[in-house]
Design a protein around this motif. Structure first.
Motif, mmCIF file in Angstrom:
data_model
loop_
_atom_site.group_PDB
_atom_site.id
_atom_site.type_symbol
_atom_site.label_atom_id
_atom_site.label_comp_id
_atom_site.label_asym_id
_atom_site.label_seq_id
_atom_site.Cartn_x
_atom_site.Cartn_y
_atom_site.Cartn_z
ATOM 1 N N ARG A 1 0.823 -1.215 0.000
ATOM 2 C CA ARG A 1 0.000 0.000 0.000
ATOM 3 C C ARG A 1 0.855 1.263 0.000
ATOM 4 N NH1 ARG A 1 -4.895 -1.154 4.350
ATOM 5 N NH2 ARG A 1 -5.936 -2.824 3.183
ATOM 6 N N CYS A 2 1.963 1.219 0.704
ATOM 7 C CA CYS A 2 2.806 2.415 0.805
ATOM 8 C C CYS A 2 3.565 2.712 -0.476
ATOM 9 C CB CYS A 2 3.780 2.269 1.971
ATOM 10 S SG CYS A 2 2.974 2.354 3.589
ATOM 11 N N ILE A 3 3.538 1.793 -1.425
ATOM 12 C CA ILE A 3 4.149 2.087 -2.721
ATOM 13 C C ILE A 3 3.429 3.242 -3.401
ATOM 14 C CG2 ILE A 3 4.555 1.116 -5.039
ATOM 15 C CD1 ILE A 3 5.152 -1.542 -3.738
ATOM 16 N N SER A 4 2.141 3.437 -3.077
ATOM 17 C CA SER A 4 1.416 4.568 -3.660
ATOM 18 C C SER A 4 1.997 5.907 -3.222
ATOM 19 C CB SER A 4 -0.067 4.498 -3.263
ATOM 20 O OG SER A 4 -0.212 4.600 -1.858
ATOM 21 N N VAL A 5 2.707 5.951 -2.088
ATOM 22 C CA VAL A 5 3.354 7.189 -1.654
ATOM 23 C C VAL A 5 4.480 7.564 -2.626
ATOM 24 C CG1 VAL A 5 4.555 8.320 0.264
ATOM 25 C CG2 VAL A 5 2.746 6.652 0.736
ATOM 26 N N PHE A 6 5.074 6.548 -3.274
ATOM 27 C CA PHE A 6 6.127 6.794 -4.261
ATOM 28 C C PHE A 6 5.567 7.223 -5.621
ATOM 29 C CE2 PHE A 6 8.057 3.875 -1.254
ATOM 30 C CZ PHE A 6 9.349 4.355 -1.110
ATOM 31 N N GLY B 1 0.346 -1.249 9.837
ATOM 32 C CA GLY B 1 1.519 -0.966 9.033
ATOM 33 C C GLY B 1 1.329 0.233 8.127
ATOM 34 N N THR B 2 0.145 0.341 7.526
ATOM 35 C CA THR B 2 -0.132 1.494 6.667
ATOM 36 C C THR B 2 -0.156 2.784 7.475
ATOM 37 O OG1 THR B 2 -1.460 0.059 5.244
ATOM 38 C CG2 THR B 2 -1.732 2.426 4.957
ATOM 39 N N PHE B 3 -0.754 2.733 8.664
ATOM 40 C CA PHE B 3 -0.835 3.914 9.518
ATOM 41 C C PHE B 3 0.557 4.413 9.912
ATOM 42 C CE2 PHE B 3 -0.990 5.541 13.932
ATOM 43 C CZ PHE B 3 -1.701 6.702 13.692
ATOM 44 N N ILE B 4 1.466 3.474 10.199
ATOM 45 C CA ILE B 4 2.811 3.864 10.641
ATOM 46 C C ILE B 4 3.724 4.155 9.450
ATOM 47 C CG2 ILE B 4 4.866 3.085 11.893
ATOM 48 C CD1 ILE B 4 3.011 1.419 13.665
ATOM 49 N N LEU B 5 3.671 3.286 8.448
ATOM 50 C CA LEU B 5 4.636 3.377 7.365
ATOM 51 C C LEU B 5 4.372 4.524 6.386
ATOM 52 C CD1 LEU B 5 5.279 -0.369 6.408
ATOM 53 C CD2 LEU B 5 6.780 1.183 7.643
ATOM 54 N N ALA B 6 3.094 4.882 6.185
ATOM 55 C CA ALA B 6 2.802 5.925 5.189
ATOM 56 C C ALA B 6 3.507 7.252 5.518
ATOM 57 C CB ALA B 6 1.291 6.123 5.060
ATOM 58 N N LEU C 1 -4.139 10.959 5.081
ATOM 59 C CA LEU C 1 -5.348 10.220 4.700
ATOM 60 C C LEU C 1 -5.065 8.725 4.602
ATOM 61 C CD1 LEU C 1 -6.891 12.549 1.954
ATOM 62 C CD2 LEU C 1 -7.794 12.119 4.250
ATOM 63 N N MET C 2 -3.900 8.383 4.056
ATOM 64 C CA MET C 2 -3.523 6.972 4.008
ATOM 65 C C MET C 2 -3.326 6.406 5.412
ATOM 66 S SD MET C 2 -3.463 5.691 0.958
ATOM 67 C CE MET C 2 -2.444 4.256 1.213
ATOM 68 N N SER C 3 -2.796 7.213 6.309
ATOM 69 C CA SER C 3 -2.624 6.762 7.696
ATOM 70 C C SER C 3 -3.971 6.524 8.366
ATOM 71 C CB SER C 3 -1.816 7.797 8.482
ATOM 72 O OG SER C 3 -0.533 7.944 7.944
ATOM 73 N N ILE C 4 -4.917 7.435 8.122
ATOM 74 C CA ILE C 4 -6.265 7.253 8.680
ATOM 75 C C ILE C 4 -6.889 5.980 8.125
ATOM 76 C CG2 ILE C 4 -8.599 8.213 8.725
ATOM 77 C CD1 ILE C 4 -7.352 10.977 8.745
ATOM 78 N N LEU C 5 -6.742 5.781 6.819
ATOM 79 C CA LEU C 5 -7.273 4.566 6.191
ATOM 80 C C LEU C 5 -6.690 3.328 6.857
ATOM 81 C CD1 LEU C 5 -9.115 3.909 3.685
ATOM 82 C CD2 LEU C 5 -7.006 3.582 2.418
#
Length: 520
Positions: A71-76, A190-195, A325-329
């Motif tokens: 999911r965090c690949i979308s941050v890139f 993981g998404t909440f922390i890693l994003a 927003l990704m962290s909230i998700l």
């Protein structure tokens, strides 16, 4: 004297033989007891606790290192698009290939875990995924990222993800939904922390340094694999009995003709028999309907994690707020995983887990339909909360619904097939959404298509369950009628049918057997 010596020798030899016989019997009894103890230790029912909670913890870490990193690949996304000067569709292929390989090779992960061990599969997957991320940090074009970050990392995630999920189902029975809720919440946490962490790493070390650090982080999959202690259930022994003849024949054949050319053909035949039994659930009508619905559900759920950040940036939200927003998700995804799993394990909802799954998928589709009207941060935050909650809810129930259909014995193989079915939608949905964005100049068409896809998935499963319930009374009536026609009445030594309608052959047979019988 010679006679006495001979008698003494014979008596000593007899005592020696009796002693050896007693020692042999005792050793055999002890061996039998130890073997029964080993069999009991290896063949147990799901413990619903104990080391099972360590399995949940290991699966929790696996979902962080696989699904959360994906999911965090979308941050890139924006960084790749700016650095390589490519459009939405070309850049979206990176995320699509990672998701596609993770699901496409899920049956391979199941095969490795079934024939080698779950520990070997997860550790090997961790090494491959880490290698892909590290090599991706040296990429000079999008094609390099397709191969390293896409194919290699996705293959590593596939070898780790489905075996870890299946292990939880083997250790839990009564509290299966709760265990899966805790294990799958790793994706949200993981998404909440890693994003935000990944966004900070990009700002500090560029996208290359961030990928390099993620590659080291994903190596923790090797630690997770070490926690996966194998367990053999009682149910497994009964399911393997049909293959016993095949295995013994294969061993006898190898002993009689080890160098024969027929050995390979015989081994292949036995392997085909075992694989055919292992995947026999593919012919079940309920599983076929589930498979079709999964295709539409997977198409709808993937694009949001690719385009939520770009969509938020397009409506004027800052980079940090978009990552927020990704962290909230992610954090609400955790709440959905745990609370929905706990709720569906209650007595009032235990028998309605299938309906709860349909409800969660349908509401995620409705959230998609409302997204194009939300064009500010105060409106996007409630959307992230709602979508994240129900996304975590139905993800938790996917293994539970699959186990309800195919049983615990085939759960590992069935989950491999279910996640395999995610592959093609995960591959094509982000590029199709990107093409729609490039063509129409807005995200409306892409989000509407995803929403209707998820709603159709829910409606299809609900319609199939409704048809099945409508057929049950008819089948019961037919079963009662057949039982009445097959009922027999015994009179002395003659048994004859008492059904209301007897055919001519039955009447003639009764007339022959019973003297004085009048068929009229």
């Amino acid at each position: 004297m010679p006679i006495l010596n001979a008698n003494r020798k014979s008596r000593d030899s007899k005592l020696f033989q009796d002693h050896n016989w007693a020692v042999g019997v005792t050793w055999k009894r002890r061996k039998k007891k130890t073997m029964t103890k080993v069999n009991r230790a290896r063949s147990t029912s799901p413990p619903d606790g104990g080391w099972g909670w360590m399995i949940v913890a290991g699966c929790f870490l696996v979902t962080i290192c696989t699904r959360a990193v994906t999911r965090c690949i979308s941050v890139f996304f924006v960084e790749f698009q700016t650095y390589f000067t490519q459009d939405y569709a070309q850049t979206a292929w990176i995320h699509s290939i990672v998701d596609c390989m993770t699901m496409l090779c899920a049956p391979l992960g199941s095969v490795v875990s079934n024939h080698l061990s779950c520990q070997v599969g997860i550790m090997l997957g961790g090494l491959l995924a880490s290698t892909g991320l590290i090599l991706g940090s040296f990429a000079t074009s999008l094609k390099h990222l397709y191969l390293t970050l896409g194919v290699l990392t996705g293959l590593g995630f596939a070898l780790s993800y489905s075996p870890a999920i299946a292990m939880v189902g083997k250790y839990f029975s009564r509290r299966k939904a709760l265990a899966y809720g805790i294990a799958m919440s790793g994706s949200g946490i993981g998404t909440f922390i890693l994003a935000p962490v990944v966004q900070l790493l990009i700002e500090q070390f560029s996208w290359r340094g961030a990928l390099l650090i993620l590659g080291g982080f994903v190596l923790n999959l090797c630690v997770c694999g070490a926690l996966m202690r194998p367990i053999t259930l009682k149910e497994y022994q009964t399911s393997r009995e049909p293959n016993h003849v095949c295995r013994t024949q294969k061993q006898d054949f190898k002993r009689t003709s080890p160098c024969s050319t027929w050995t390979k053909a015989w081994v292949q035949t036995c392997l085909c028999c075992s694989l055919q039994q292992e995947y026999s659930f593919l012919l079940m009508s309920d599983f076929i309907v589930l498979a079709i619905s999964v295709l539409f559900m997977a198409y709808g759920c993937s694009p949001l994690f690719v385009y939520l950040v770009p969509y938020a940036l397009s409506v004027g939200v800052s980079h940090q707020q978009a990552a927020f927003l990704m962290s909230i998700l992610g954090v609400i995804d955790i709440v959905g995983n745990i609370t929905f799993g706990w709720l569906t394990d209650r007595r009032c909802l235990k028998n309605y887990q299938y309906v709860c799954y349909l409800f969660a998928v349908g509401l995620d589709g409705l959230c998609y339909l409302c997204l194009p009207m939300l064009r500010s941060l105060p409106l996007l935050v409630p959307f992230s909360c709602t979508f994240g909650y129900f996304d975590g809810a139905y993800v938790t129930l996917i293994p539970v619904v699959t186990a309800e259909i195919v049983g615990t014995t085939s759960l590992s193989s069935a989950l491999g097939v279910v996640y395999f079915l995610h592959a093609v939608p995960y591959l094509v949905s982000p590029p199709i959404s990107g093409w729609l964005v490039d063509t129409t100049g807005s995200y409306t068409a892409a989000f509407l298509l995803c929403g209707f896809s998820m709603i159709f998935s829910s409606v299809l499963l609900g319609f199939a369950r409704l048809v099945k319930k409508m057929k049950k009374p008819q089948l019961r009536v037919l079963a009662q009628e057949s039982d009445a026609k097959l009922q027999l009445w015994t009179n002395g030594s003659v048994a004859y049918s008492v059904a209301s309608e007897l055919d001519q052959k039955d009447r003639e047979s009764v007339a022959i057997a019973v003297p004085g019988y009048n068929p009229t």
